[in-house]
Design an enzyme around this catalytic site. Structure first.
Site, PDB file in Angstrom:
ATOM      1  N   GLU A  15       1.008  -1.203   0.147  1.00 30.82           N
ATOM      2  CA  GLU A  15       0.003  -0.061   0.068  1.00 30.82           C
ATOM      3  C   GLU A  15       0.935   1.168   0.157  1.00 30.82           C
ATOM      4  O   GLU A  15       2.063   1.211   0.442  1.00 30.82           O
ATOM      5  CB  GLU A  15      -0.939   0.049   1.175  1.00 30.82           C
ATOM      6  CG  GLU A  15      -2.379  -0.490   0.872  1.00 30.82           C
ATOM      7  CD  GLU A  15      -3.291   0.566   0.277  1.00 30.82           C
ATOM      8  OE1 GLU A  15      -2.551   1.882  -0.035  1.00 30.82           O
ATOM      9  OE2 GLU A  15      -4.262   0.251  -0.117  1.00 30.82           O
ATOM     10  N   ASN A 143     -10.133   5.051   1.575  1.00 33.27           N
ATOM     11  CA  ASN A 143      -9.370   4.856   0.379  1.00 33.27           C
ATOM     12  C   ASN A 143      -9.428   6.160  -0.693  1.00 33.27           C
ATOM     13  O   ASN A 143     -10.403   6.630  -0.375  1.00 33.27           O
ATOM     14  CB  ASN A 143      -9.566   3.546  -0.421  1.00 33.27           C
ATOM     15  CG  ASN A 143      -8.647   2.277   0.213  1.00 33.27           C
ATOM     16  OD1 ASN A 143      -7.374   2.405   0.076  1.00 33.27           O
ATOM     17  ND2 ASN A 143      -9.349   1.182   0.455  1.00 33.27           N
ATOM     18  N   ASP A 193     -10.008   1.183  -4.513  1.00 36.20           N
ATOM     19  CA  ASP A 193      -9.246   1.177  -3.528  1.00 36.20           C
ATOM     20  C   ASP A 193      -8.342   2.476  -3.604  1.00 36.20           C
ATOM     21  O   ASP A 193      -8.811   3.566  -3.864  1.00 36.20           O
ATOM     22  CB  ASP A 193      -8.164  -0.152  -3.804  1.00 36.20           C
ATOM     23  CG  ASP A 193      -7.462  -0.434  -2.329  1.00 36.20           C
ATOM     24  OD1 ASP A 193      -6.640   0.382  -1.771  1.00 36.20           O
ATOM     25  OD2 ASP A 193      -7.592  -1.578  -1.908  1.00 36.20           O
TER      26      ASP A 193
END
Length: 286
Positions: A15, A143, A193
């Site tokens: 991430e 997100n 996302d």
């Protein structure tokens, strides 16, 4: 255009990719292994923490702002020293940090979520001029935090809703009015996302479970898709020469051992050249 493997380390939950414009270096996280990762001319680099870490902004050539499960930190990449800037839901054992990004005013937006995605447990905050302020609450999976190049608005999502929201910003970068739906991916069954905005204002969104990153105009019109070999793409970032390389992190989380084996691409970090021109991430002003 095909995706190349930029780094073959397989993250459980990759991430938060950040291209540092002064160092010309990509940083990203493996949240579940509590690691900050990078590469330079010498090869792979890694810093370990004692709790999940998930997002970063750059402060100066040697310093990052890093979001962890309990705080925001000033972190020196030379000697791994860190100083707490503020607490982040430190008294809430249910949550951890998730997606975050610097805003054009030198602030830093950071989202939280439940460690097992507890419904409505998270929130989105802004750290600005030394103060942390909650902006939005009852978020399940925060997100897609990113900002229009003209500073007119911010984008974000609660992934579970399948909707990306847009909120207008005032001249100091604070939300003005209620968020509105920018993009509804429910009809396509897609899960938004992490996201980043390119120089033209197009929003590039990683879509968890779909093995792709898709671009949408500032009006929410679908523009194009970039396919990747990893099923769970998590977040894109522009970097490299002229900010013309799209870096994309991915995850092995929620995949079976038969699918996410040690020779699979899942969890690796990828680079795609020439898809669009991005912008340098703003400096976080502490």
């Amino acid at each position: 255009m095909s995706a190349e493997v930029f780094d073959d380390r397989r993250c459980i939950l990759g991430e938060g990719p950040l291209w540092h414009p002064e160092r010309e270096q990509l940083f990203w996280f493996d949240i579940m292994r509590h690691r900050l990762l990078s590469r330079d001319a010498s090869g792979p680099l890694e810093w370990r923490f004692d709790e999940p870490v998930s997002a970063a902004g750059w402060v100066d050539t040697e310093t990052l702002l890093i979001a962890s499960a309990s705080a925001l930190w000033r972190f020196d990449v030379r000697d791994s020293s860190k100083t707490q800037l503020c607490r982040l839901e430190q008294d809430n054992a249910v949550t951890r940090s998730n997606d975050g990004r610097a805003d054009p005013w030198g602030g830093f937006w950071i989202g939280t979520m439940g460690r097992t995605a507890e419904s409505g447990a998270g929130a989105i905050y802004r750290f600005y001029q030394g103060r942390l302020q909650r902006l939005f609450s009852e978020i399940t999976i925060s997100n897609a935090i990113c900002f229009a190049p003209n500073r007119s608005c911010a984008y974000f999502t609660d992934t579970t809703t399948k909707r990306v929201m847009r909120v207008a910003l005032d001249r100091n970068g604070w939300p003005e009015g209620d968020p509105v739906v920018f993009l509804d991916l429910t009809p396509d069954g897609l899960n938004p996302d992490g996201a980043v905005v390119d120089k033209s204002g197009a929003v590039w969104i990683a879509q968890w479970g779909a093995a792709r990153v898709a671009a949408y105009s500032g009006q929410g019109t679908f523009l194009r898709v970039v396919d990747l070999p990893a099923r769970h793409t998590t977040c894109p970032a522009f970097g490299g020469a002229g900010f013309r390389t799209l870096f994309v992190t991915s995850a092995r989380q929620c995949l079976s051992a038969e699918v996410a084996h040690d020779q699979s691409p899942h969890g690796q970090t990828f680079a795609i050249s020439g898809v669009a021109e991005g912008l340098p991430e703003p400096r976080v002003i502490l």
